[in-house]
Design a protein around this motif. Structure first.
Motif, PDB file in Angstrom:
ATOM      1  N   PRO A 128      37.115  46.783  58.227  1.00 56.28           N
ATOM      2  CA  PRO A 128      36.693  47.932  58.367  1.00 56.28           C
ATOM      3  C   PRO A 128      37.350  49.685  57.995  1.00 56.28           C
ATOM      4  O   PRO A 128      36.329  50.107  57.999  1.00 56.28           O
ATOM      5  CB  PRO A 128      36.198  47.683  59.824  1.00 56.28           C
ATOM      6  CG  PRO A 128      36.087  46.395  60.276  1.00 56.28           C
ATOM      7  CD  PRO A 128      37.571  45.878  59.217  1.00 56.28           C
ATOM      8  N   TYR A 129      38.767  49.327  58.188  1.00 53.86           N
ATOM      9  CA  TYR A 129      38.997  50.434  58.267  1.00 53.86           C
ATOM     10  C   TYR A 129      38.866  51.355  56.646  1.00 53.86           C
ATOM     11  O   TYR A 129      38.969  52.259  56.487  1.00 53.86           O
ATOM     12  CB  TYR A 129      40.532  50.402  58.683  1.00 53.86           C
ATOM     13  CG  TYR A 129      41.449  51.723  58.131  1.00 53.86           C
ATOM     14  CD1 TYR A 129      41.529  52.166  59.244  1.00 53.86           C
ATOM     15  CD2 TYR A 129      42.462  51.301  56.742  1.00 53.86           C
ATOM     16  CE1 TYR A 129      42.533  53.561  59.030  1.00 53.86           C
ATOM     17  CE2 TYR A 129      43.661  52.620  56.529  1.00 53.86           C
ATOM     18  CZ  TYR A 129      43.681  53.229  57.836  1.00 53.86           C
ATOM     19  OH  TYR A 129      44.682  54.473  57.947  1.00 53.86           O
ATOM     20  N   PHE A 130      38.849  50.590  55.648  1.00 53.20           N
ATOM     21  CA  PHE A 130      38.169  50.706  54.155  1.00 53.20           C
ATOM     22  C   PHE A 130      37.019  51.601  54.176  1.00 53.20           C
ATOM     23  O   PHE A 130      36.825  51.537  53.249  1.00 53.20           O
ATOM     24  CB  PHE A 130      39.055  50.105  53.275  1.00 53.20           C
ATOM     25  CG  PHE A 130      40.632  49.638  53.561  1.00 53.20           C
ATOM     26  CD1 PHE A 130      41.155  50.492  52.997  1.00 53.20           C
ATOM     27  CD2 PHE A 130      41.211  48.337  54.783  1.00 53.20           C
ATOM     28  CE1 PHE A 130      42.608  50.470  52.446  1.00 53.20           C
ATOM     29  CE2 PHE A 130      42.453  48.457  54.450  1.00 53.20           C
ATOM     30  CZ  PHE A 130      43.043  49.711  53.599  1.00 53.20           C
ATOM     31  N   GLN A 131      35.700  51.395  55.456  1.00 56.13           N
ATOM     32  CA  GLN A 131      34.838  51.613  54.743  1.00 56.13           C
ATOM     33  C   GLN A 131      34.568  53.232  55.499  1.00 56.13           C
ATOM     34  O   GLN A 131      33.595  54.089  55.093  1.00 56.13           O
ATOM     35  CB  GLN A 131      34.054  50.929  55.833  1.00 56.13           C
ATOM     36  CG  GLN A 131      34.140  49.504  55.737  1.00 56.13           C
ATOM     37  CD  GLN A 131      33.752  49.016  54.410  1.00 56.13           C
ATOM     38  OE1 GLN A 131      33.081  49.196  53.513  1.00 56.13           O
ATOM     39  NE2 GLN A 131      35.019  48.311  53.873  1.00 56.13           N
ATOM     40  N   GLN A 132      35.874  54.147  55.360  1.00 56.27           N
ATOM     41  CA  GLN A 132      36.309  55.589  56.177  1.00 56.27           C
ATOM     42  C   GLN A 132      36.778  55.938  54.944  1.00 56.27           C
ATOM     43  O   GLN A 132      37.863  55.915  54.107  1.00 56.27           O
ATOM     44  CB  GLN A 132      36.999  55.109  57.655  1.00 56.27           C
ATOM     45  CG  GLN A 132      36.421  54.424  58.855  1.00 56.27           C
ATOM     46  CD  GLN A 132      36.669  54.504  59.873  1.00 56.27           C
ATOM     47  OE1 GLN A 132      37.929  55.029  59.856  1.00 56.27           O
ATOM     48  NE2 GLN A 132      37.208  53.527  60.849  1.00 56.27           N
ATOM     49  N   ARG A 148      40.688  54.554  52.978  1.00 63.52           N
ATOM     50  CA  ARG A 148      40.076  54.966  51.212  1.00 63.52           C
ATOM     51  C   ARG A 148      41.242  55.973  50.858  1.00 63.52           C
ATOM     52  O   ARG A 148      41.613  55.130  50.563  1.00 63.52           O
ATOM     53  CB  ARG A 148      38.702  55.801  51.180  1.00 63.52           C
ATOM     54  CG  ARG A 148      37.443  54.614  51.025  1.00 63.52           C
ATOM     55  CD  ARG A 148      36.322  54.889  51.369  1.00 63.52           C
ATOM     56  NE  ARG A 148      35.141  54.211  51.653  1.00 63.52           N
ATOM     57  CZ  ARG A 148      33.967  54.325  51.945  1.00 63.52           C
ATOM     58  NH1 ARG A 148      34.264  55.612  51.519  1.00 63.52           N
ATOM     59  NH2 ARG A 148      33.199  53.023  52.245  1.00 63.52           N
ATOM     60  N   ASN A 149      41.459  56.999  51.288  1.00 64.63           N
ATOM     61  CA  ASN A 149      42.736  58.013  51.691  1.00 64.63           C
ATOM     62  C   ASN A 149      43.674  56.998  51.028  1.00 64.63           C
ATOM     63  O   ASN A 149      44.840  57.393  50.101  1.00 64.63           O
ATOM     64  CB  ASN A 149      42.267  59.042  51.480  1.00 64.63           C
ATOM     65  CG  ASN A 149      40.742  59.869  51.406  1.00 64.63           C
ATOM     66  OD1 ASN A 149      40.467  60.036  50.328  1.00 64.63           O
ATOM     67  ND2 ASN A 149      40.938  60.662  52.363  1.00 64.63           N
ATOM     68  N   TRP A 150      43.846  56.809  52.025  1.00 66.49           N
ATOM     69  CA  TRP A 150      45.872  56.393  52.779  1.00 66.49           C
ATOM     70  C   TRP A 150      45.637  55.070  51.291  1.00 66.49           C
ATOM     71  O   TRP A 150      46.649  55.245  51.224  1.00 66.49           O
ATOM     72  CB  TRP A 150      45.436  55.556  53.685  1.00 66.49           C
ATOM     73  CG  TRP A 150      46.762  54.731  54.578  1.00 66.49           C
ATOM     74  CD1 TRP A 150      47.974  55.121  55.091  1.00 66.49           C
ATOM     75  CD2 TRP A 150      47.423  53.526  53.638  1.00 66.49           C
ATOM     76  NE1 TRP A 150      48.623  54.131  54.683  1.00 66.49           N
ATOM     77  CE2 TRP A 150      47.989  53.367  53.992  1.00 66.49           C
ATOM     78  CE3 TRP A 150      46.030  52.228  53.043  1.00 66.49           C
ATOM     79  CZ2 TRP A 150      48.703  51.440  54.164  1.00 66.49           C
ATOM     80  CZ3 TRP A 150      46.860  50.932  53.243  1.00 66.49           C
ATOM     81  CH2 TRP A 150      48.150  50.680  53.710  1.00 66.49           C
ATOM     82  N   PHE A 151      44.482  54.465  50.737  1.00 64.96           N
ATOM     83  CA  PHE A 151      44.664  53.574  49.929  1.00 64.96           C
ATOM     84  C   PHE A 151      45.368  53.671  48.738  1.00 64.96           C
ATOM     85  O   PHE A 151      45.920  52.925  48.059  1.00 64.96           O
ATOM     86  CB  PHE A 151      43.653  52.500  50.086  1.00 64.96           C
ATOM     87  CG  PHE A 151      43.365  51.165  49.664  1.00 64.96           C
ATOM     88  CD1 PHE A 151      45.146  50.549  49.512  1.00 64.96           C
ATOM     89  CD2 PHE A 151      42.851  50.506  47.882  1.00 64.96           C
ATOM     90  CE1 PHE A 151      45.264  49.017  48.514  1.00 64.96           C
ATOM     91  CE2 PHE A 151      43.196  49.783  47.368  1.00 64.96           C
ATOM     92  CZ  PHE A 151      44.790  48.838  47.962  1.00 64.96           C
ATOM     93  N   LYS A 152      44.638  55.594  48.573  1.00 63.07           N
ATOM     94  CA  LYS A 152      44.384  55.905  46.987  1.00 63.07           C
ATOM     95  C   LYS A 152      45.768  56.157  47.237  1.00 63.07           C
ATOM     96  O   LYS A 152      46.713  56.064  45.908  1.00 63.07           O
ATOM     97  CB  LYS A 152      43.336  56.727  47.142  1.00 63.07           C
ATOM     98  CG  LYS A 152      43.905  57.581  45.685  1.00 63.07           C
ATOM     99  CD  LYS A 152      42.871  59.030  46.078  1.00 63.07           C
ATOM    100  CE  LYS A 152      43.094  59.599  46.938  1.00 63.07           C
ATOM    101  NZ  LYS A 152      42.508  60.925  46.634  1.00 63.07           N
TER     102      LYS A 152
END
Length: 223
Positions: free
Chosen positions: A138-142, A146-150
């Protein structure tokens, strides 16, 4: 041809001297031996630093072989092989993270325009080993996730690129050291040092009408 004529003339001179029974046979024969040694030095090509440098530039390690330092060749090529492995490994991971970063940026930009954009099939970022699942977490649905992963993908990509470039610099340094080593050793190839590398201290004394008697030490180096 000139060298051969000189050598033959010297040999004939020594033989004729021995046949004549001259009382100076030993001296003449010794002179002939000195001449032969001089001719040998003349015929023998001197060790060339220029040749060693050119050989090292054309084929790394060949300059060391020319200098008689065979043992340096495995070390040199071991370093080259290790550096090539580093270049290949970092380049492989750099391409993986670059592709994942580009696809992830394209995906989140599409989500910004249309929140119903479907999750891609077999995306590049799923091929990278990680301890989480981007699709179900769920964290990557925010936007924050998404910006952290980028940013993580971008940092990893830059790190592998920097390490690859550093390996290229190391390769250039190995090549330069190979040339410098061959050149320097070639200059000292014919340099002879006496086996007696020592120094001696002994007392000395002297007398002068003006200063009187003096006592001191003499330090003598042998090399």
């Amino acid at each position: 041809m000139r060298k051969i004529v000189i050598l033959i003339s010297t040999l004939l001179f020594c033989i004729s001297s021995q046949i004549s029974g001259s009382p100076r046979d030993t001296v003449i024969f010794q002179t002939g031996s000195d001449t032969l040694r001089a001719i040998e030095q003349f015929v023998k090509k001197p060790h060339s630093p220029h040749k060693a440098t050119v050989m090292a530039m054309v084929l790394p390690g060949s300059g060391q072989v020319y200098n008689g330092q065979w043992w340096k060749v495995p070390i040199l090529y071991g370093g080259i092989a290790a550096d090539i492995y580093g270049i290949t490994w970092n380049q492989k991971h750099f391409k993986q993270y670059r592709e994942a970063y580009v696809e992830w940026v394209r995906y989140i930009n599409a989500l910004a325009e249309n929140p119903d954009t479907p999750y891609p099939e077999n995306p590049a970022w799923d091929k990278i080993p990680k301890s989480f699942d981007v699709k179900t977490d769920p964290y990557f649905q925010q936007d924050a996730g998404r910006n952290w992963f980028k940013n993580t993908l971008n940092n990893r990509k830059n790190n592998f690129k920097r390490n690859r470039d550093l390996c290229y610099i190391i390769m250039a340094a190995i090549y330069a050291v190979n040339i410098i080593d061959a050149t320097v050793y070639a200059h000292f190839y014919d340099f002879e040092i006496d086996e007696d590398l020592s120094f001696r201290i002994q007392p000395t004394s002297s007398y002068s009408p003006l200063c009187g008697g003096t006592v001191g030490l003499t330090l003598t180096f042998n090399f």
